[in-house]
Design a protein around this motif. Structure first.
Motif, short mmCIF file in Angstrom:
data_model
loop_
_atom_site.label_atom_id
_atom_site.label_comp_id
_atom_site.label_asym_id
_atom_site.label_seq_id
_atom_site.Cartn_x
_atom_site.Cartn_y
_atom_site.Cartn_z
N LYS A 1 1.22 -1.61 -0.32
CA LYS A 1 -0.05 0.20 -0.05
C LYS A 1 0.99 1.35 0.39
O LYS A 1 2.03 1.33 0.73
CB LYS A 1 -0.88 -0.06 1.00
N GLU A 2 0.17 2.09 -0.60
CA GLU A 2 1.14 3.75 -0.75
C GLU A 2 0.79 4.55 0.41
O GLU A 2 -0.84 4.37 1.12
CB GLU A 2 0.45 4.72 -1.80
N LEU A 3 1.48 5.32 1.44
CA LEU A 3 1.35 6.70 2.26
C LEU A 3 0.19 7.81 1.66
O LEU A 3 0.79 7.69 0.18
CB LEU A 3 2.43 6.78 3.22
N SER A 4 -0.38 8.15 2.02
CA SER A 4 -1.44 9.66 1.68
C SER A 4 0.28 10.46 1.36
O SER A 4 1.27 10.94 2.80
CB SER A 4 -1.88 9.42 2.29
N PHE A 5 0.30 11.07 1.12
CA PHE A 5 0.98 12.26 0.85
C PHE A 5 1.01 13.69 0.00
O PHE A 5 -0.04 13.26 -0.67
CB PHE A 5 2.83 12.10 0.72
N LYS A 6 1.17 15.15 0.20
CA LYS A 6 0.99 16.03 -0.16
C LYS A 6 2.62 17.11 -0.52
O LYS A 6 3.33 16.71 0.27
CB LYS A 6 0.38 17.13 1.08
N GLU A 7 2.28 17.39 -1.29
CA GLU A 7 3.71 18.09 -2.47
C GLU A 7 3.53 19.87 -2.70
O GLU A 7 2.39 20.07 -2.81
CB GLU A 7 4.06 17.77 -3.05
N TYR A 8 4.58 20.53 -1.91
CA TYR A 8 4.48 21.86 -2.25
C TYR A 8 6.05 22.46 -3.14
O TYR A 8 6.65 21.77 -2.81
CB TYR A 8 4.17 22.56 -0.84
#
Length: 258
Positions: free
Chosen positions: A2-9
Motif C-alpha cells: 500500500k502507498e502512504l498518503s502524502f502532499k507535495e508543495y
C-alpha cells in the motif's frame, strides 16, 4: 504494498524536504514549515499508517513503514531529500539511516533516541491505556490544558487533539510502543542535527550527543525549560533550525548547544 498518503508543495527540484510527523499527529503539523520553506524547497508531508489521510491502513512495524518511505523517495524525489522528523517521525528517520542512509541527505531528528529510554516500560503501559481513552472528553480537556500551559496556540492544540482522535487505536498503540522499544545499530555519514526539549529523558540527550559525534557536520541542541513537544509551542524556532541546518541561516537564539 500500500502507498502512504502524502502532499507535495512547491516545484519539484533537487532540494527536497520530507516532513514526518509525531504519533497521534498528521501532516497538518507541518503547515507553517511548508509556508516558510516551499519557495526554496520542494516539500513533501507524509501521513503515516493509521494517521491523517492514511487511516485506511494500520501501522505494522518500522521496517515496513520505512520501506513505504523509500518508495516515495525513489518515485517522487529528484536527488537525495532532507528528512525532518518529530518523535515517531524522528524514530522513523533514524530507522532510514540504519537501512538506507545513502538515499537521503541531511536529517533533523527531534525527540527520538536510537536506544530505549529509561522508564520505557511505564511509557508503553501508559500508551496502551491512552489508546483506549484518547477519544474521551477527559483526555481532550487534559491535553488542551497541558498544551495551553506550555504556550501552544489554541489552533495548534485543537488540531493536534483532532488528529489524535482520528488516529486509529491500533496504530497509535503499535507505533508509539515500537518507537519506545527501538534499538538501532547506526553507522552513517549523513550530516544530522539532533534536537530535544531540556526536560526530556537524559537517555535521549545522551543518545543525541553520541550520534552527533558520528561526523563533523552533525550537531545537537536543546530548548531550555521545554519538554518533548516544544515544537508546537514555538514553531518559529523550529523553522529557524531547519533554515540554519539546510540553508546556513543563523542559529536560533532560543536553542542551546548540547
Amino acid at each position: 504494498m500500500k502507498e502512504l498518503s502524502f502532499k507535495e508543495y512547491g516545484q519539484a527540484n533537487s532540494q527536497t524536504i520530507i516532513f514526518i510527523h509525531a504519533t497521534g499527529s498528521s501532516s497538518h503539523m507541518w503547515k507553517d514549515h511548508v509556508a516558510a520553506l516551499q519557495d526554496d524547497f520542494y516539500c513533501i508531508t507524509i501521513d503515516l499508517p493509521g494517521h491523517g489521510d492514511s487511516r485506511d491502513m494500520e501501522w505494522t512495524n518500522f521496517d515496513e513503514v520505512a520501506e513505504m518511505l523509500v518508495q516515495i523517495i525513489k518515485t517522487r524525489v529528484q536527488g537525495k531529500p532532507h528528512l525532518v522528523g518529530l518523535s515517531l517521525g524522528a524514530s522513523l528517520t533514524l530507522k532510514l539511516l540504519e537501512k538506507e542512509a545513502k538515499l537521503v541527505d541531511r536529517v533533523i531528528i527531534d525527540g527520538a533516541s536510537h536506544q530505549p529510554i529509561k522508564g520505557y516500560r511505564k511509557i508503553i503501559a501508559l500508551v496502551y491505556i491512552l489508546s483506549f481513552l484518547k477519544n474521551t472528553r477527559l483526555v481532550a480537556n487534559l491535553m488542551s490544558k497541558m498544551m495551553r500551559e506550555d504556550g501552544v496556540p489554541e489552533e495548534k492544540y485543537q488540531q493536534f487533539i483532532l488528529d489524535m482522535q482520528q488516529t486509529t487505536r491500533k496504530s497509535f498503540r503499535r507505533a508509539m510502543s515500537q518507537a519506545n522499544l527501538l534499538k538501532l545499530e547506526l553507522s552513517f555519514e549523513n550530516p544530522a542535527f539532533f534536537v530535544s526539549g531540556e526536560k526530556e529523558s537524559e537517555t535521549l540527550h545522551a543518545s543525541h550527543r553520541l550520534l552527533a559525534q558520528k561526523n563533523p557536520d552533525s550537531d545537537c541542541a536543546y530548548y531550555p525549560d521545554k519538554g518533548h513537544a516544544w515544537l508546537f509551542s514555538d514553531v518559529d524556532t523550529h523553522i529557524q533550525l531547519v533554515q540554519h541546518f539546510l540553508q546556513g541561516a543563523p542559529f536560533p537564539e532560543k536553542l542551546k548547544g548540547c
